[in-house]
Design an enzyme around this catalytic site. Structure first.
Site: not given
Ligand code: B12
Ligand code: B12
Ligand SMILES: Cc1ncc(COP(=O)(O)O)c(C=O)c1O
Ligand SMILES: Cc1ncc(COP(=O)(O)O)c(C=O)c1O
Lengths: 250, 519, 250, 519
Positions: C129-131
């Site tokens: 998610m955070k990338g």
């Protein structure tokens, strides 16, 4: 040096790995094509396993690369010709004593920074009292008369003064090397000294951060001194070279 | 701001001594002019062009006058008299005088009032060109703005102006605020401006009007692209100092290196010649709204940066007073300062910090141009980047005005395109990382840093008072600056110094002085 | 690029100067002999005008050199084969829409750091998610089911899970390259996938700081991504590659 | 010294919360042992050797006991009973048990008193070897002295111990005070110590007794040559943590990396296993007079160094309390700290400075091991040297104890011989140039630097109090450290955790505890 007798190659962390770091700029925009071009250029140098670790756009027309690669070349150090300036390092008192005993007179040394070059710090380091890094310069040697003509001395002036003073040695400094300015100046000086028949009589010494022994030889000088030279190095070489010449003459 | 507790009274003493030194020196040159000043005046009056052999008309005319012993009335008068008598344009007059020589016998006198008027109106035209340049700079600056301080000053020095342009553009895009085109090694000792741009420079590029234009145009273009005005610098030094001032002022250079003693000490140019040339040049640069950069940093290449720090400070006081007396505003007086203490010295960073902060405080209204380590840079380009990092740190910490970017390859070659790129990255990071550090720390009262600054100031005061006693020219003969001695009658260019006659006239100088006192 | 059509060479401050910086260590004491050896090695790379600007003793057995020299080689960029991973960069919403419209189902992507490699930051940057650097990872794409198995996953485990999940793509990360550890791991994985007949069915993607498109191809992967890859790059490539395969199958 | 005005009460709160966390965690593992602890005990009792297939005897014996469900009484008891019954030497007994297996049916009971005595005397012999090592270190240190702080800590990681030696020697001659031999990538997940030194490591070198000896000998030699004691470091981590402690303690390593949570978080080793192994290992390292280094720096590779700075501080408090409870003196507790804020962050230097100074002040009696930038290093080795220079600056300014030298090639490869050389030059220069800077500056009260430190401390207090509430194991499951979640029952090595029986005995642990309370 490794097992194979006297051959060496570059070393990173494993004997024989041939590790070499390169950097250069290509005049093209950054991208896969540029990265490949960098690799091709590296391959043309015979380097293996090249890795582009940095591809940095400088501006739209230029890209800067850092590359790591491995050379497979080795150098057989036993075949290396060393143009080293040959002399035994001596202490100042020794040198002065040697001069008194061998020549029985003061030696005359004349130095200058020739052409448009105004970088006197190097020649001053060798010639002036103050010297360099706690090593006093030739002026401090009682048996040496050291004449430092300073910056931007025309070759003609230096040659004329050398003749006039019957110098034992001429010390030339060249620091600016851009567009090979030093080669032009040094060649000019040697031609002048040769036409005036002085080049045989005097020890011709050249110095500067990008001067090497082999460059000096190539240009026709007797010796060349580079970065980090001390006055004592020059003096030791000089008295030994002059003594050699004297004994050869006898 | 990390401020040092300095003794204001000491600063006042230093400034008073320096003022005495400058006034005294100027008084000694008052009755004199030089071939270079006269050529500069001619150029301002519209003399442009060269002979087929490449000798500038200004040189031909002035040399001719000098040879005939006529220069003591000033070149302007002869030029205008010829112009009036021939009824020609300035350009035609110049051409005639340069190619045919002066016909002084046949030249009719012009009524003094008319002569003055004509000289003045031509001079005003010349200065108009300077003023237009200044106006254009101001307009562009107002529109585009400029980078934050410390301004990033980068050198280009390929020897070829077109290659310089390529490199300057890349530097500007990387963040350069000021581009300095380094000058061909031998140019400062030429007693003329080489008009032929084609000559390949060594260690730098030929400085002349055409090359100034080429670079100015390129920087204007890139300024528009970047939305930030990029300054241009060159040298107002050497035997043609006053002419370089004319060219710089007219071609919209923004900054010029101009020191009161650099040429004397490092180029062995005669000191009388230099002081005259310098005084005129500065008046013109003042008018052009340009910044000068003095060259005290150079002293530390020949004398020890730790032991002789006070000579830098003393010289800054002197340069300041000379500048003020020539009409420069404090904001135009970019004093030279440098980070040159040997990296082997313990606490070298503390000493550099002390000295840099001291200069910032003492010359609070003057820009300071802070120079990177050069002498102790080596072929170790990796370690060189570290030396530059600490220099960058002092600069941002003490909030210097102009920051000359050190190159990792300083000890090797004039900068390659990626050397500048690496230096810009270095500065970017250090300035960003330490942005507000100066506001956040204080120096221990009576500590090593403060003590160092006080000592340097005290030594400078002593030196200045000594120099005020003996006179500046005598001090220079005693190698008090840069450990290099020069005599009043030695050095290049003394033959170009001329005693003014009673009726000597320099319309440009007069105008500059008048309009300054008027404003 | 210079006048001679499409050829480029290294650039320092004059077009065509070929300026190159090198550094390396030789396993021998510093001195004239070592300096000459460094020059010989540089000459063997076909470099001209070499200057040793630093000769630094590391210890009695090793000497470090910095050398500037000039290459006379040029690269004709028009002949360069670019192994570039070919795709059009798309925005996340575009990608999701494209998946819905082209495949009509969620894509399954499975990733891991294989072998003894525990550097998950890279694969996490792509998948989680955070990338990375404000670019959200594949987990954030509604039309992608992203399974990140994490660190030190045996090749067997990854292959098995990929089969089980009927993955559309396998994403492998390899960061440790010392002693070519990554080559061993990546070769092992591809062999495994081949024997299990999975290598044709899935898009095989490898990434890591020293991964290049050409390395990926050589090892039999479909695409390789190096330093500074963003999740969007991978997703854009993946959907376009899958669409291509689909249309080829039709 | 540049000191920060920190709230002592907050520090006290943090410490109290951390103490609760550590005590609570240890209470949860009290009734448990692990295969690794048991192997370590056997090694201390004299079990050394491996099967022809390369399986260490200690593993064979312990696995055998585990398989038969006998390990709950402790391996020592079985070993000593066999030894007594066979009347053999420890070496022979070990060989027998390893190769022939335990003959538990036929094994006569030994009278508890005698069993205790024999176990104790063997354990004491094992500890004697540790004590002799310690004594020898102390003797050499007294004779040779050591470098000034910050101590220069350098890594070698060629994969081959003999190549490591070459590189370590060069590093020591260049100024290294501590040499860390980085361990083969995959070793920490091996549940045995590979005795065969010949294996080629990847990303590091196999750690085992023989390799420890080879490096120790080389460093002793170079220490004599230099007249300065050079420390040796390796890892006391992974599935063999307790055994590494034995080997390190006996082979005179001086420092070992030993963190209470590193293996859990970064190697996915089960947390119960880790806490048990860690507690035993630390007791032994304490006895050996070694320094541990904790690994908080690692958190910042997976979580943001700016936002998660407080997790580092919180973990340091926890590591400190665990260490004290295992018997380590504050002077042995080398806490991990790192310079990892992105270079893109404005004022990053100020934040790093604040955090580094804060840690120095809060843990005034503990050494701190300060780690260089790693995550934001790039292939730009020139700029990397600049990042390292600012790191070096913070280190000397805040007077860190152990300084791990950053490599310009951090983002590329494990260090080459010249990478270390360049880094040593960097550190040399920066440390010398800024030697006394820390003494000379003060931070503006309430300024950016102080505010940053106070904020990090406050956040750490809040976090620690939360963890004290939920328990450390639960906190780890919630990814409170390094943004990585691990569960109590997940991870490698849980199968090696064993509930102790009533009559469980660990003679080494007992001796360590006794003699500690005695002294
Ligand atoms: C100091 C300095 C100056 C001073 C010089 C003051 C003076 N009176 O000497 C000033 C500020 C005036 C100056 C000006 C310029 N400089 Co300058 N300068 C330097 C600098 C920073 C240091 C040189 C130095 O003093 N080194 C210390 C001495 C002790 O070292 P050394 O010269 O190598 O000498 C030792 C040995 O080489 C040897 N040696 C030297 N000479 C001799 C002679 C003999 C006989 C022997 C035996 C040994 C010997 O012994 C010495 C002691 O060990 C260098 C950069 C650098 N860090 O190297 C640039 C540098 C040399 N300068 C450079 C340039 C281009 C200039 C200018 C031309 C720029 C310009 N266009 O305006 C000007 C003009 C000068 C001119 N006309 O020559 C370039 C040269 C580039 C190149 N490779 O061609 C350099 C490398 C800077 C750069 N990267 O651009 N400079
Ligand atoms: C963080 C880090 C660690 C952390 C890892 C934490 C974690 N959970 O990942 C810790 C501290 C645990 C660690 C340990 C070790 N490390 Co480490 N580590 C690093 C470090 C500092 C940064 C790596 C990183 O996170 N980069 C940031 C990410 C975002 O970049 P990236 O990985 O390149 O990923 C990008 C691209 O490559 C790409 N990408 C990556 N993977 C994939 C996959 C796919 C499918 C795609 C499409 C794209 C893609 O996209 C990403 C985003 O752009 C590097 C040095 C450096 N600065 O590079 C050393 C480094 C990688 N480590 C190294 C080593 C040797 C180790 C150890 C083996 C040392 C040891 N023996 O103990 C250990 C053991 C680890 C192991 N078993 O693998 C070496 C590797 C040397 C080499 N070339 O072989 C390095 C280079 C340091 C050095 N110079 O020695 N390390
Ligand atoms: C003040 C000043 N003037 C001039 C120069 C350049 O020298 P020249 O006048 O010889 O071009 C320098 C060189 O650094 C300088 O600092
Ligand atoms: C505290 C700590 N332990 C151990 C290691 C090394 O990992 P491993 O235990 O996997 O060898 C590190 C790596 O940096 C560390 O910081």
């Amino acid at each position: 040096m490794n097992a194979k007798g006297n051959t060496v190659t570059a070393y990173g962390d494993t004997r024989g790995d041939g590790a070499v770091q390169l950097s250069f700029t290509l005049p093209m925009p950054s991208g896969e094509k540029a990265r490949q071009a960098a690799l091709v250029l590296t391959a043309r140098m015979g380097l293996q396993d090249a890795r582009v670790v940095l591809m940095d756009p400088i501006d739209p027309g230029f890209t800067y690369f850092v590359v790591y690669a491995e050379t497979r070349e080795t150098v057989d150090v036993s075949t290396i010709q060393v143009h080293e300036v040959a002399y035994e390092a001596m202490e100042p008192e020794e040198i002065n004593r040697f001069i008194r005993e061998t020549f029985g007179r003061k030696l005359v040394v004349i130095g200058a920074c020739i052409g448009s070059d105004a970088h006197t710090v190097g020649i001053d380091a060798i010639m002036n009292m103050k010297g360099y890094d706690m090593h006093k310069g030739l002026e401090s040697y009682p048996e040496i008369r050291a004449l430092n003509l300073g910056a931007q001395v025309p070759c003609e002036t230096l040659a004329a003064r050398a003749a006039e003073e019957k110098a034992d040695a001429v010390l030339v400094s060249q620091v600016v090397t851009q567009k090979n300015a030093h080669l032009k100046n040094l060649t000019r000086l040697i031609e002048l000294l040769e036409t005036e028949g002085l080049s045989e009589e005097m020890v011709l010494i050249v110095g500067g951060p990008q001067v090497t022994p082999e460059l000096a030889k190539e240009l026709g000088y007797d010796a060349g001194f580079g970065r980090g030279t001390f006055p004592g190095d020059v003096a030791s070489y000089l008295v030994q070279e002059l003594a050699d010449r004297e004994s050869r003459r006898e | 701001m990390a401020a040092l507790n300095l003794d204001e009274a000491e600063v006042g003493r230093a400034r008073r001594a320096a003022a005495r030194i400058a006034v005294d020196t100027l008084s000694q040159i008052e009755g004199k002019t030089t071939v270079a000043v006269e050529r500069a005046v001619l150029r301002l009056l519209g003399v442009e062009g060269m002979t087929p052999e490449g000798v500038p008309w200004a040189n031909r005319i002035v040399d001719d006058l000098l040879a005939r012993g006529l220069l003591d009335r000033g070149a302007a008068a002869w030029f205008v008299r010829t112009l009036v008598s021939r009824g020609d344009s300035p350009a035609e007059t110049a051409k005639h005088m340069a190619l045919e020589g002066l016909d002084d016998e046949a030249l009719p006198e012009v009524e003094p009032g008319e002569l003055r008027d004509r000289m003045c109106s031509l001079a005003r035209e010349g200065l108009d060109r300077v003023d237009r340049s200044r106006g254009e700079r101001e307009e562009r600056l107002a529109r585009l703005g400029r980078g934050p301080e410390p301004l990033r000053y980068l050198i280009v020095a390929t020897g070829d102006i077109h290659e310089d342009v390529v490199q300057a553009r890349a530097a500007a895009r990387g963040g350069a605020d000021i581009i300095a085109v380094i000058r061909h090694t031998a140019q400062s000792l030429l007693d003329y401006v080489p008009e032929d741009g084609g000559i390949q420079g060594v260690g730098g590029t030929i400085a002349n009007r055409e090359n100034f234009r080429v670079m100015r145009e390129a920087l204007d273009e890139v300024s528009e692209e970047l939305g930030r005005y990029v300054f241009l610098t060159n040298y107002c030094s050497g035997l043609c100092m006053p002419e370089m001032a004319v060219l710089g002022a007219q071609e919209r250079l923004d900054v010029m290196l101009n020191d009161s003693m650099y040429g004397v000490i490092f180029r062995d140019i005669n000191m009388v010649r230099t002081f005259i040339d310098q005084h005129f040049s500065r008046a013109l640069l003042a008018r052009a709204g340009m910044m000068i950069n003095t060259g005290e940093d150079n002293y530390l290449t020949t004398s020890d940066a730790f032991q002789k720090a006070h000579t830098v400070l003393a010289s800054q006081f002197i340069n300041e007073q000379f500048a003020l007396l020539s009409g420069l505003e404090p904001g135009q007086i970019g004093l030279g300062h440098a980070f040159e203490i040997s990296p082997k010295v313990e606490d070298s960073f503390l000493h550099e910090l002390a000295q840099a902060q001291m200069v910032r405080q003492i010359f609070a209204d003057c820009p300071v141009k802070y120079m990177p380590p050069t002498k102790y840079m080596t072929g170790n380009i990796f370690q060189g980047n570290v030396q530059n990092a600490l220099f960058n740190a002092v600069s941002v910490l003490t909030n210097q005005t102009v920051h000359l970017l050190g190159m990792p390859t300083e000890a090797i070659h004039t900068p390659h395109v990626h050397d500048r790129h690496l230096s810009l990255e270095n500065v970017d990071y250090v300035f960003r990382a330490m942005q507000h550090l100066g506001e956040e720390i204080a120096f221990r009262p009576g500590g090593r840093i403060e003590t160092r600054a006080r000592k340097v100031l005290a030594d400078a005061v002593a030196m200045l008072e000594e120099v005020a006693g003996t006179g500046l020219m005598e001090a220079i003969s005693q190698a008090m600056f840069a450990d290099i001695a020069r005599t009043r009658v030695g050095g290049k260019g003394l033959e170009g110094v001329v005693e003014k006659a009673e009726d000597y006239c320099n319309p440009v100088g007069d105008l500059l002085k008048e309009e300054r006192t008027a404003s």
